[in-house]
Motif scaffolding. Structure first.
Motif, PDB file in Angstrom:
ATOM      1  N   ASP A 127      -8.259   0.826  16.040  1.00 40.29           N
ATOM      2  CA  ASP A 127      -9.438   1.431  15.430  1.00 40.29           C
ATOM      3  C   ASP A 127      -9.237   1.681  13.940  1.00 40.29           C
ATOM      4  OD1 ASP A 127     -10.824   1.489  17.816  1.00 40.29           O
ATOM      5  OD2 ASP A 127     -10.067   3.474  18.349  1.00 40.29           O
ATOM      6  N   TRP A 128      -8.042   1.451  13.439  1.00 35.26           N
ATOM      7  CA  TRP A 128      -7.707   1.777  12.058  1.00 35.26           C
ATOM      8  C   TRP A 128      -7.913   0.561  11.176  1.00 35.26           C
ATOM      9  CZ3 TRP A 128      -3.921   0.849   8.239  1.00 35.26           C
ATOM     10  CH2 TRP A 128      -3.811   1.846   7.272  1.00 35.26           C
ATOM     11  N   LYS A 129      -8.509   0.778  10.010  1.00 38.12           N
ATOM     12  CA  LYS A 129      -8.732  -0.289   9.040  1.00 38.12           C
ATOM     13  C   LYS A 129      -8.100   0.093   7.706  1.00 38.12           C
ATOM     14  CE  LYS A 129     -11.344  -2.512  11.937  1.00 38.12           C
ATOM     15  NZ  LYS A 129     -10.633  -3.339  12.856  1.00 38.12           N
ATOM     16  N   VAL A 130      -7.623  -0.904   6.993  1.00 37.86           N
ATOM     17  CA  VAL A 130      -7.026  -0.693   5.685  1.00 37.86           C
ATOM     18  C   VAL A 130      -8.134  -0.318   4.702  1.00 37.86           C
ATOM     19  CG1 VAL A 130      -5.744  -1.787   3.813  1.00 37.86           C
ATOM     20  CG2 VAL A 130      -5.219  -2.368   6.186  1.00 37.86           C
ATOM     21  N   GLY A 131      -7.872   0.679   3.855  1.00 39.20           N
ATOM     22  CA  GLY A 131      -8.865   1.079   2.866  1.00 39.20           C
ATOM     23  C   GLY A 131      -8.278   1.526   1.546  1.00 39.20           C
ATOM     24  N   THR A 132      -6.931   1.507   1.447  1.00 38.68           N
ATOM     25  CA  THR A 132      -6.266   1.915   0.205  1.00 38.68           C
ATOM     26  C   THR A 132      -5.010   1.067   0.010  1.00 38.68           C
ATOM     27  OG1 THR A 132      -4.835   3.552   1.277  1.00 38.68           O
ATOM     28  CG2 THR A 132      -7.008   4.333   0.499  1.00 38.68           C
ATOM     29  N   LEU A 133      -4.484   1.113  -1.197  1.00 34.82           N
ATOM     30  CA  LEU A 133      -3.212   0.425  -1.460  1.00 34.82           C
ATOM     31  C   LEU A 133      -2.099   1.014  -0.601  1.00 34.82           C
ATOM     32  CD1 LEU A 133      -3.496   0.107  -5.345  1.00 34.82           C
ATOM     33  CD2 LEU A 133      -3.679  -1.756  -3.681  1.00 34.82           C
ATOM     34  N   ASP A 134      -2.066   2.332  -0.494  1.00 33.67           N
ATOM     35  CA  ASP A 134      -1.052   2.979   0.351  1.00 33.67           C
ATOM     36  C   ASP A 134      -1.213   2.575   1.810  1.00 33.67           C
ATOM     37  OD1 ASP A 134       0.183   4.318  -1.757  1.00 33.67           O
ATOM     38  OD2 ASP A 134      -0.987   6.150  -1.472  1.00 33.67           O
ATOM     39  N   GLY A 135      -2.453   2.485   2.267  1.00 35.88           N
ATOM     40  CA  GLY A 135      -2.715   2.059   3.640  1.00 35.88           C
ATOM     41  C   GLY A 135      -2.243   0.634   3.882  1.00 35.88           C
ATOM     42  N   PHE A 136      -2.454  -0.242   2.894  1.00 38.35           N
ATOM     43  CA  PHE A 136      -1.965  -1.615   3.012  1.00 38.35           C
ATOM     44  C   PHE A 136      -0.444  -1.618   3.120  1.00 38.35           C
ATOM     45  CE2 PHE A 136      -0.626  -5.602   0.749  1.00 38.35           C
ATOM     46  CZ  PHE A 136      -0.866  -6.449   1.817  1.00 38.35           C
ATOM     47  N   ASP A 137       0.217  -0.848   2.279  1.00 40.52           N
ATOM     48  CA  ASP A 137       1.676  -0.738   2.337  1.00 40.52           C
ATOM     49  C   ASP A 137       2.111  -0.249   3.719  1.00 40.52           C
ATOM     50  OD1 ASP A 137       4.337  -0.794   1.233  1.00 40.52           O
ATOM     51  OD2 ASP A 137       4.201   1.364   0.882  1.00 40.52           O
ATOM     52  N   ASP A 138       1.420   0.743   4.249  1.00 42.87           N
ATOM     53  CA  ASP A 138       1.763   1.313   5.555  1.00 42.87           C
ATOM     54  C   ASP A 138       1.736   0.266   6.667  1.00 42.87           C
ATOM     55  OD1 ASP A 138       2.107   3.818   4.431  1.00 42.87           O
ATOM     56  OD2 ASP A 138       0.171   4.596   5.119  1.00 42.87           O
ATOM     57  N   ILE A 139       0.699  -0.579   6.705  1.00 39.07           N
ATOM     58  CA  ILE A 139       0.618  -1.534   7.815  1.00 39.07           C
ATOM     59  C   ILE A 139       1.711  -2.588   7.742  1.00 39.07           C
ATOM     60  CG2 ILE A 139      -1.850  -1.182   8.163  1.00 39.07           C
ATOM     61  CD1 ILE A 139      -2.261  -4.032   7.002  1.00 39.07           C
ATOM     62  N   LEU A 140       2.265  -2.805   6.548  1.00 44.25           N
ATOM     63  CA  LEU A 140       3.315  -3.810   6.414  1.00 44.25           C
ATOM     64  C   LEU A 140       4.642  -3.368   7.020  1.00 44.25           C
ATOM     65  CD1 LEU A 140       2.593  -5.205   2.835  1.00 44.25           C
ATOM     66  CD2 LEU A 140       1.864  -6.106   5.053  1.00 44.25           C
ATOM     67  N   TYR A 141       4.757  -2.090   7.345  1.00 38.47           N
ATOM     68  CA  TYR A 141       5.957  -1.627   8.047  1.00 38.47           C
ATOM     69  C   TYR A 141       5.944  -2.080   9.499  1.00 38.47           C
ATOM     70  CZ  TYR A 141       7.319   1.220   4.086  1.00 38.47           C
ATOM     71  OH  TYR A 141       7.706   1.627   2.842  1.00 38.47           O
ATOM     72  N   GLY A 142       4.775  -2.399  10.028  1.00 39.19           N
ATOM     73  CA  GLY A 142       4.666  -2.841  11.410  1.00 39.19           C
ATOM     74  C   GLY A 142       4.693  -1.676  12.375  1.00 39.19           C
ATOM     75  N   GLY A 143       4.789  -2.020  13.651  1.00 38.58           N
ATOM     76  CA  GLY A 143       4.820  -1.002  14.690  1.00 38.58           C
ATOM     77  C   GLY A 143       3.462  -0.738  15.301  1.00 38.58           C
ATOM     78  N   PHE A 144       2.435  -1.256  14.694  1.00 39.27           N
ATOM     79  CA  PHE A 144       1.082  -1.194  15.229  1.00 39.27           C
ATOM     80  C   PHE A 144       0.362  -2.405  14.659  1.00 39.27           C
ATOM     81  CE2 PHE A 144       1.576   1.420  11.493  1.00 39.27           C
ATOM     82  CZ  PHE A 144       0.538   1.038  10.666  1.00 39.27           C
ATOM     83  N   GLY A 145      -0.720  -2.782  15.253  1.00 38.87           N
ATOM     84  CA  GLY A 145      -1.357  -4.018  14.807  1.00 38.87           C
ATOM     85  C   GLY A 145      -0.665  -5.216  15.425  1.00 38.87           C
ATOM     86  N   VAL A 146      -0.414  -6.267  14.648  1.00 40.23           N
ATOM     87  CA  VAL A 146       0.038  -7.538  15.218  1.00 40.23           C
ATOM     88  C   VAL A 146       1.540  -7.790  15.130  1.00 40.23           C
ATOM     89  CG1 VAL A 146      -2.201  -8.643  14.873  1.00 40.23           C
ATOM     90  CG2 VAL A 146      -0.452  -8.824  13.097  1.00 40.23           C
ATOM     91  N   PHE A 147       2.311  -6.910  14.476  1.00 42.94           N
ATOM     92  CA  PHE A 147       3.756  -7.123  14.483  1.00 42.94           C
ATOM     93  C   PHE A 147       4.513  -5.804  14.551  1.00 42.94           C
ATOM     94  CE2 PHE A 147       2.708  -7.072   9.954  1.00 42.94           C
ATOM     95  CZ  PHE A 147       3.744  -6.351   9.375  1.00 42.94           C
ATOM     96  N   GLU A 148       5.769  -5.910  14.949  1.00 48.15           N
ATOM     97  CA  GLU A 148       6.607  -4.743  15.186  1.00 48.15           C
ATOM     98  C   GLU A 148       7.388  -4.367  13.926  1.00 48.15           C
ATOM     99  OE1 GLU A 148       6.373  -2.962  17.943  1.00 48.15           O
ATOM    100  OE2 GLU A 148       4.873  -4.418  18.570  1.00 48.15           O
TER     101      GLU A 148
END
Length: 137
Positions: free
Chosen positions: A39-60
């Motif tokens: 349910d979470w969508k990227v909306g900030t530079l910090d948020g983009f950085d956060d998803i690149l750590y993985g663990g949710f979404g499409v990679f670990e």
């Protein structure tokens, strides 16, 4: 596109610069690619950085990823000086919670040729994740 069958058994995420022409569009593209079934969508530079750590979404966490940015030259133009100036000016206009003096300094740096564009910042964020190999095409 998410492809899990490349030769090194690494996941491949393909960002298509032709699918967007703004920072908001970039966020929508990476949300679609990397945050499937959340349910979470990227909306900030910090948020983009956060998803690149993985663990949710499409990679670990720490999973080896090849990130291919197709039409990166188009994105470099779209997320270049003009878009970056508008980004900083918007933060300055909004005021708090943003650090206005920092935003003014970043805008001044950009105007004097010393600052980073949004494209540069996004590339730097991606490259700061050592498990992700960025390929600009």
């Amino acid at each position: 596109m998410l492809n899990t069958s490349n030769k090194n058994n690494r996941k491949m995420i393909v960002i298509h610069g032709g699918h967007f022409s703004s920072l908001r569009g970039f966020y929508d593209e990476v949300s679609r690619l990397m945050m499937k079934d959340t349910d979470w969508k990227v909306g900030t530079l910090d948020g983009f950085d956060d998803i690149l750590y993985g663990g949710f979404g499409v990679f670990e966490n720490n999973e080896e990823i090849d990130m291919v940015w197709e039409e990166s030259e188009k994105s470099q133009e779209d997320l270049g000086d003009r878009a970056t100036r508008a980004f900083y000016q918007n933060k300055i206009t909004q005021g708090k919670p943003f650090n206005i003096e920092l935003m003014k300094q970043k805008l001044n740096d950009l105007n004097t040729g010393k600052g980073q564009t949004l494209f540069d910042i996004l590339v730097e964020i991606i490259r700061s994740h050592h498990n992700i190999t960025l390929i600009l095409r």
